[in-house]
Design a protein around this motif. Structure first.
Motif, PDB file in Angstrom:
ATOM      1  N   ALA A 298       3.058   0.724   3.237  1.00 38.09           N
ATOM      2  CA  ALA A 298       4.109   1.701   2.889  1.00 38.09           C
ATOM      3  C   ALA A 298       3.389   3.020   2.637  1.00 38.09           C
ATOM      4  CB  ALA A 298       4.868   1.244   1.646  1.00 38.09           C
TER       5      ALA A 298
ATOM      6  N   LEU B 169       4.739  18.979  11.773  1.00 37.02           N
ATOM      7  CA  LEU B 169       5.707  17.877  11.902  1.00 37.02           C
ATOM      8  C   LEU B 169       5.278  16.901  12.998  1.00 37.02           C
ATOM      9  CD1 LEU B 169       8.990  19.973  11.520  1.00 37.02           C
ATOM     10  CD2 LEU B 169       7.656  18.809   9.747  1.00 37.02           C
TER      11      LEU B 169
ATOM     12  N   TYR C  64      -0.915  -0.596  -4.455  1.00 33.58           N
ATOM     13  CA  TYR C  64      -2.110   0.242  -4.480  1.00 33.58           C
ATOM     14  C   TYR C  64      -1.727   1.640  -4.030  1.00 33.58           C
ATOM     15  CZ  TYR C  64      -4.787  -4.071  -4.834  1.00 33.58           C
ATOM     16  OH  TYR C  64      -5.292  -5.269  -5.254  1.00 33.58           O
ATOM     17  N   GLU C  65      -2.048   2.648  -4.855  1.00 32.56           N
ATOM     18  CA  GLU C  65      -1.623   4.020  -4.551  1.00 32.56           C
ATOM     19  C   GLU C  65      -2.816   4.979  -4.606  1.00 32.56           C
ATOM     20  OE1 GLU C  65       0.972   5.957  -3.521  1.00 32.56           O
ATOM     21  OE2 GLU C  65      -0.255   7.713  -3.991  1.00 32.56           O
TER      22      GLU C  65
ATOM     23  N   TYR D 217       7.034  23.129   9.636  1.00 29.58           N
ATOM     24  CA  TYR D 217       7.831  23.742   8.582  1.00 29.58           C
ATOM     25  C   TYR D 217       6.843  24.464   7.670  1.00 29.58           C
ATOM     26  CZ  TYR D 217      12.605  21.786   8.852  1.00 29.58           C
ATOM     27  OH  TYR D 217      13.891  21.497   9.194  1.00 29.58           O
TER      28      TYR D 217
ATOM     29  N   PRO E  89      11.838  15.830  10.486  1.00 30.48           N
ATOM     30  CA  PRO E  89      12.858  15.766   9.432  1.00 30.48           C
ATOM     31  C   PRO E  89      14.293  15.838   9.976  1.00 30.48           C
ATOM     32  CG  PRO E  89      11.103  17.258   8.782  1.00 30.48           C
ATOM     33  CD  PRO E  89      10.833  16.878  10.210  1.00 30.48           C
TER      34      PRO E  89
ATOM     35  N   ALA F 279       2.748   4.059  -3.160  1.00 32.59           N
ATOM     36  CA  ALA F 279       3.825   4.130  -4.156  1.00 32.59           C
ATOM     37  C   ALA F 279       4.727   5.317  -3.867  1.00 32.59           C
ATOM     38  CB  ALA F 279       3.224   4.218  -5.559  1.00 32.59           C
TER      39      ALA F 279
ATOM     40  N   GLY G   8       7.615   2.156  -0.811  1.00 25.76           N
ATOM     41  CA  GLY G   8       6.804   1.124  -1.459  1.00 25.76           C
ATOM     42  C   GLY G   8       7.351   0.760  -2.839  1.00 25.76           C
TER      43      GLY G   8
ATOM     44  N   ILE H  59       0.866  -1.181   0.000  1.00 26.97           N
ATOM     45  CA  ILE H  59       0.000   0.000   0.000  1.00 26.97           C
ATOM     46  C   ILE H  59       0.900   1.226   0.000  1.00 26.97           C
ATOM     47  CG2 ILE H  59      -1.964   1.154   1.075  1.00 26.97           C
ATOM     48  CD1 ILE H  59      -2.445  -1.836   0.391  1.00 26.97           C
TER      49      ILE H  59
ATOM     50  N   ALA I 206      13.636   4.661   5.111  1.00 23.82           N
ATOM     51  CA  ALA I 206      12.529   3.957   4.455  1.00 23.82           C
ATOM     52  C   ALA I 206      13.058   2.988   3.392  1.00 23.82           C
ATOM     53  CB  ALA I 206      11.579   4.983   3.826  1.00 23.82           C
TER      54      ALA I 206
ATOM     55  N   ARG J  10       4.350  16.644  -5.515  1.00 25.48           N
ATOM     56  CA  ARG J  10       4.949  16.987  -4.227  1.00 25.48           C
ATOM     57  C   ARG J  10       6.461  16.825  -4.379  1.00 25.48           C
ATOM     58  NH1 ARG J  10       5.311  14.493   1.188  1.00 25.48           N
ATOM     59  NH2 ARG J  10       5.019  12.447   0.303  1.00 25.48           N
TER      60      ARG J  10
ATOM     61  N   GLN K 192      17.215  25.334   0.257  1.00 22.14           N
ATOM     62  CA  GLN K 192      17.709  24.130  -0.407  1.00 22.14           C
ATOM     63  C   GLN K 192      17.522  24.290  -1.911  1.00 22.14           C
ATOM     64  OE1 GLN K 192      15.254  20.606  -0.117  1.00 22.14           O
ATOM     65  NE2 GLN K 192      16.967  19.444   0.699  1.00 22.14           N
TER      66      GLN K 192
ATOM     67  N   VAL L 259       6.396  -0.495   6.657  1.00 18.30           N
ATOM     68  CA  VAL L 259       7.733  -0.036   6.252  1.00 18.30           C
ATOM     69  C   VAL L 259       7.738   1.491   6.167  1.00 18.30           C
ATOM     70  CG1 VAL L 259       8.483  -2.101   4.960  1.00 18.30           C
ATOM     71  CG2 VAL L 259       7.066  -0.389   3.824  1.00 18.30           C
TER      72      VAL L 259
HETATM   73  C1  LIG Z   1       8.892  18.994   5.007  1.00 16.61           C
HETATM   74  C2  LIG Z   1       9.602  17.675   4.949  1.00 16.61           C
HETATM   75  C3  LIG Z   1      10.886  17.617   4.440  1.00 16.61           C
HETATM   76  C4  LIG Z   1      11.556  16.387   4.379  1.00 16.61           C
HETATM   77  N1  LIG Z   1      12.816  16.362   3.892  1.00 16.61           N
HETATM   78  C5  LIG Z   1      13.492  15.201   3.858  1.00 16.61           C
HETATM   79  C6  LIG Z   1      14.827  15.141   3.379  1.00 16.61           C
HETATM   80  O1  LIG Z   1      15.416  16.163   2.977  1.00 16.61           O
HETATM   81  N2  LIG Z   1      15.467  13.939   3.380  1.00 16.61           N
HETATM   82  C7  LIG Z   1      14.845  12.803   3.819  1.00 16.61           C
HETATM   83  O2  LIG Z   1      15.469  11.726   3.810  1.00 16.61           O
HETATM   84  N3  LIG Z   1      13.587  12.815   4.262  1.00 16.61           N
HETATM   85  C8  LIG Z   1      12.887  13.971   4.290  1.00 16.61           C
HETATM   86  N4  LIG Z   1      11.617  13.989   4.759  1.00 16.61           N
HETATM   87  C9  LIG Z   1      11.002  12.723   5.186  1.00 16.61           C
HETATM   88  C10 LIG Z   1      10.646  11.872   3.965  1.00 16.61           C
HETATM   89  O3  LIG Z   1       9.817  12.645   3.111  1.00 16.61           O
HETATM   90  C11 LIG Z   1       9.924  10.579   4.384  1.00 16.61           C
HETATM   91  O4  LIG Z   1      10.612   9.954   5.436  1.00 16.61           O
HETATM   92  C12 LIG Z   1       9.825   9.612   3.205  1.00 16.61           C
HETATM   93  O5  LIG Z   1       9.115  10.195   2.139  1.00 16.61           O
HETATM   94  C13 LIG Z   1       9.142   8.314   3.639  1.00 16.61           C
HETATM   95  O6  LIG Z   1       8.850   7.530   2.517  1.00 16.61           O
HETATM   96  P1  LIG Z   1       7.604   6.538   2.534  1.00 16.61           P
HETATM   97  O7  LIG Z   1       7.577   5.902   1.170  1.00 16.61           O
HETATM   98  O8  LIG Z   1       7.678   5.667   3.734  1.00 16.61           O
HETATM   99  O9  LIG Z   1       6.321   7.462   2.755  1.00 16.61           O
HETATM  100  P2  LIG Z   1       5.717   8.603   1.811  1.00 16.61           P
HETATM  101  O10 LIG Z   1       6.779   9.324   1.080  1.00 16.61           O
HETATM  102  O11 LIG Z   1       4.809   9.395   2.686  1.00 16.61           O
HETATM  103  O12 LIG Z   1       4.850   7.802   0.735  1.00 16.61           O
HETATM  104  C14 LIG Z   1       3.621   7.197   1.088  1.00 16.61           C
HETATM  105  C15 LIG Z   1       2.844   6.870  -0.197  1.00 16.61           C
HETATM  106  O13 LIG Z   1       1.628   6.229   0.185  1.00 16.61           O
HETATM  107  C16 LIG Z   1       0.521   6.871  -0.458  1.00 16.61           C
HETATM  108  N5  LIG Z   1      -0.620   6.744   0.448  1.00 16.61           N
HETATM  109  C17 LIG Z   1      -0.829   7.384   1.622  1.00 16.61           C
HETATM  110  N6  LIG Z   1      -1.997   7.006   2.185  1.00 16.61           N
HETATM  111  C18 LIG Z   1      -2.528   6.102   1.337  1.00 16.61           C
HETATM  112  C19 LIG Z   1      -3.735   5.342   1.348  1.00 16.61           C
HETATM  113  N7  LIG Z   1      -4.607   5.450   2.350  1.00 16.61           N
HETATM  114  N8  LIG Z   1      -3.995   4.490   0.329  1.00 16.61           N
HETATM  115  C20 LIG Z   1      -3.102   4.361  -0.701  1.00 16.61           C
HETATM  116  N9  LIG Z   1      -1.942   5.065  -0.770  1.00 16.61           N
HETATM  117  C21 LIG Z   1      -1.663   5.914   0.230  1.00 16.61           C
HETATM  118  C22 LIG Z   1       0.982   8.318  -0.664  1.00 16.61           C
HETATM  119  O14 LIG Z   1       0.262   8.959  -1.699  1.00 16.61           O
HETATM  120  C23 LIG Z   1       2.462   8.121  -1.004  1.00 16.61           C
HETATM  121  O15 LIG Z   1       2.647   7.878  -2.379  1.00 16.61           O
HETATM  122  C24 LIG Z   1      10.920  15.198   4.833  1.00 16.61           C
HETATM  123  C25 LIG Z   1       9.623  15.250   5.335  1.00 16.61           C
HETATM  124  C26 LIG Z   1       8.967  16.482   5.399  1.00 16.61           C
HETATM  125  C27 LIG Z   1       7.568  16.537   5.980  1.00 16.61           C
END
Ligand SMILES: Cc1cc2nc3c(=O)[nH]c(=O)nc-3n(C[C@H](O)[C@H](O)[C@H](O)COP(=O)(O)OP(=O)(O)OC[C@H]3O[C@@H](n4cnc5c(N)ncnc54)[C@H](O)[C@@H]3O)c2cc1C
Length: 359
Positions: A153, A277, A31-32, A176, A305, A10, A14, A8, A313, A42, A212, A296
């Motif tokens: 995910a 945050l 599933y995304e 932020y 952050p 992308a 994931g 779950i 991740a 974003r 940045q 995950v």
């Molecule tokens: C302002 C900010 C700045 C950041 N800067 C950095 C940085 O410089 N370096 C760094 O390493 N980390 C940074 N991070 C943290 C980083 O963005 C996350 O740790 C990272 O994106 C985690 O990846 P993820 O795939 O676990 O989750 P996510 O990136 O959140 O991806 C989750 C995915 O699941 C999908 N999703 C969510 N809910 C559902 C649902 N109910 N059904 C289906 N799909 C769903 C979303 O659309 C998304 O595609 C930052 C975070 C923030 C808030």
């Protein structure tokens, strides 16, 4: 017949997992929530670290593709005080090349068959049936089941998490406020000459301004401030009103006594948006493994952050894919137990090193 594994989300985690499973010949589906592969603009730039994110990309066979887009010239990092005086600086020596989030996603998406990602599937809930099967319910009215393993995910507000642990992220007390200075801004030439490449972090009076440089040359600005959780959603500030937002942050309540050149970053900022945050309490990142389910990335251990989130991740994705390859799809529960032991340690460390800039 359903694929063996449902992922779950992308996001970077994931999709890294999907690519690793693809290479290992394990059947899966993603599933995304986003409507399509170009609906998530974003952005933000992510620095990808050698021992975690880069390692996952190497195992995924994508490191060469990554290097084509990676910006080694943006690895420089400086810290300044609120008068704009640099107190620490490192050049382009870190092995942490930057890449725009959207580009990283595209590289990962291009590496798996298109039909493996089901767009426009917002997970609503996971329910456990009497036969031990997990059923995925989506807000578009569809459902899916028959998986041996469902992997959440789906980021900080994971819908999979509730079936594993009652833990939820807590508000850190900080936001932020993101904005940008684009190449067509009258301030852009000054920005290039004063800030240049990489990241500049200005710290003072429990506040922060981070700049940045992005892949297209524009600059993201993050204002780190201590404000109530409902600061934006509750209407305390209207970020759509650019002029009043600038005035508020230039006031003595926020950055009024900072150096003029740093206040210029606010004066010329556009396109404000907010990031309240959140973080998971470190003690919450531990649970008795639930057969057929795991988490995950941010779904398991969102942190404030600290430059490690995406790396942590992607390390989770690598760890879980390796355990699945070791034990095979007939012993997924064993793979998950071992993965979670490894992930709990990494996740807790990650949360504890979360940003402390506002304390
Ligand atoms: C302002 C900010 C700045 C950041 N800067 C950095 C940085 O410089 N370096 C760094 O390493 N980390 C940074 N991070 C943290 C980083 O963005 C996350 O740790 C990272 O994106 C985690 O990846 P993820 O795939 O676990 O989750 P996510 O990136 O959140 O991806 C989750 C995915 O699941 C999908 N999703 C969510 N809910 C559902 C649902 N109910 N059904 C289906 N799909 C769903 C979303 O659309 C998304 O595609 C930052 C975070 C923030 C808030």
């Amino acid at each position: 017949m359903s694929p063996t594994i449902a992922i779950i989300g992308a996001g970077p985690c994931g999709l890294t997992l999907a690519r690793l499973l693809e290479r290992k010949g394990v059947d899966y589906v993603v599933y995304e929530r986003d409507e399509s592969d170009d609906s998530n603009r974003r952005g933000g730039s992510l620095d990808i670290h050698a021992e975690t994110g880069q390692l996952a990309l190497k195992e995924a066979g994508l490191f060469n593709e990554f290097k084509k887009h990676a910006r080694y010239e943006d690895t420089s990092f400086a810290i300044a005080n609120q008068q704009g005086e640099r107190v620490f600086q490192i050049g382009q020596a870190r092995d942490a090349p930057e890449i725009d989030r959207v580009l990283l996603r595209q590289i990962l998406l291009d590496s798996i068959p298109k039909e493996k990602v089901r767009w426009n599937h917002v997970l609503k809930s996971v329910t456990l049936e009497q036969d031990g099967q997990h059923i995925l319910q989506f807000t578009n009215g569809s459902s899916a089941s028959g998986f041996k393993l469902v992997i959440g995910a789906d980021g900080a507000w994971s819908k999979v998490r509730a079936s594993i642990t009652p833990a939820k992220p807590q508000y850190s007390g900080n936001h932020y406020i993101e904005s940008r200075i684009n190449p067509d801004s009258p301030y852009y030439p000054t920005m290039v000459s004063k800030v240049g490449a990489g990241t500049l972090m200005c710290l003072g009076s429990s506040k922060e301004i981070v700049t940045q440089r992005q892949g297209n040359g524009s600059y993201r600005i993050y204002l780190g401030v201590t404000v109530p959780e409902n600061f934006v959603r509750g209407g305390i500030v209207d970020l759509e009103d650019t002029e009043s937002t600038r005035r508020l942050f230039l006031s003595s309540e926020f950055f009024g006594n900072w150096a003029e050149e740093l206040k210029d970053l606010i004066r010329y900022s556009e396109d404000f948006r907010s990031w309240p945050l959140y973080y998971m309490a470190p003690e919450a990142v531990s649970w008795n493994s639930v057969p057929g389910l795991t988490l995950v990335g941010d779904a398991a251990h969102v942190a404030t952050p600290n430059g490690e989130g995406v790396n942590c991740a992607m390390a989770d994705a690598l760890s879980l894919a390796s355990k699945i390859a070791t034990y095979g799809t007939d012993a997924l529960d064993r793979a998950v137990v071992e993965y979670e032991e490894d992930m709990f340690r990494r996740g807790v460390e990650h949360i504890k090193s979360g940003s402390t800039f506002l304390t």
